[in-house]
Write an enzyme that holds these catalytic residues in place. Structure first.
Site: not given
Length: 258
Positions: A42, A110, A144
């Protein structure tokens, strides 16, 4: 079959040029070992701990950073998924870009931002099923914290992916091993997909990272894992047909009631 590589990386905060060079070296090493796809952590390009510099480091998807990453992919002969800070629609997004050097880059943003640190830096995207096809494998992308919400992996599994690729920045904590070594295999098992969870290692001034990069199979077994906290490449071969018996014995997607 497709061989994949996960690069557990010690990124330098703020130094995108150095991080790009490190990814380039990993891409060449991974390709030399027969891998067709390299996954990095990430925000691997700006460094997860870039903090207040993150907006300055954010780049558009058609900008120089993504173009250089695509060139690395083309020259090394390997597809790459790398986390970067994306500048788009007047915002910064915590994004990952898939490049193979030939097709247009594919961007995933994300959806589930973790902690005030991320919420103060980035805009959240709506959850989505972002899928690419490479080497005969359908690949879904999460970042994540996204993977810790089972609905996100289930969405991709229902869309028919074989592999969920998850760049992450898992910090050192008393529950890091539970996430990497137990939750990730469960996500793979309950959806009968492969899950590659690829973390940072070391520290960058703001955060210390747990390492523990993990590639889990549809039957919940670990195909590859980074045992130590140091920078390293780990490899595995993705063969969906090898897990047909597991899918038949555990038909969660077929038996799911709406």
């Amino acid at each position: 079959m497709m061989r994949i590589a996960a690069f557990q990386m010690k990124a330098g905060a703020v130094d995108q040029a150095a991080n790009l060079a490190r990814i380039g070296n990993a891409a060449r090493d991974a390709a030399a070992a027969g891998a067709e796809f390299l996954i990095t952590p990430e925000l691997a390009l700006p460094g997860y701990g870039a903090g207040d510099d993150m907006h300055r480091l954010a780049r558009p998807p058609d900008g120089e950073i993504v173009a250089k990453l695509a060139l690395i992919s083309l020259e090394a002969g390997i597809a790459v998924l790398a986390g970067f800070a994306e500048a788009a629609k007047g915002c910064a997004y915590n994004s990952a870009v898939f490049v193979d050097g030939r097709q247009e880059p594919v961007i995933y943003r994300k959806s589930h931002l973790y902690s005030d640190y991320e919420r103060n830096l980035f805009a959240a995207e709506q959850p989505s099923a972002r899928i690419v096809q490479h080497g005969g494998i359908r690949i879904g992308i999460l970042i994540c914290y996204d993977v810790e919400f089972p609905e996100n992996v289930r969405r991709l599994a229902q869309a028919g992916v074989d592999l969920v690729a998850v760049p992450t920045a898992l910090p050192t904590s008393d529950h890091a091993e539970l996430i990497a070594r137990k939750m990730i295999p469960v996500r793979a098992f309950e959806n009968q997909v492969f899950v590659a969870y690829v973390n940072h290692c070391g520290a960058d001034g703001l955060f210390s990272y747990a390492g523990l990069s993990t590639i889990a199979a549809p039957d919940g077994s670990l195909l590859a894992a980074a045992d130590g906290p140091s920078e390293k490449l780990i490899f595995t071969d993705i063969r969906p047909q090898d897990f047909a018996a597991s899918a038949a014995a555990n038909p969660y997607l077929r038996d799911l009631r709406p």
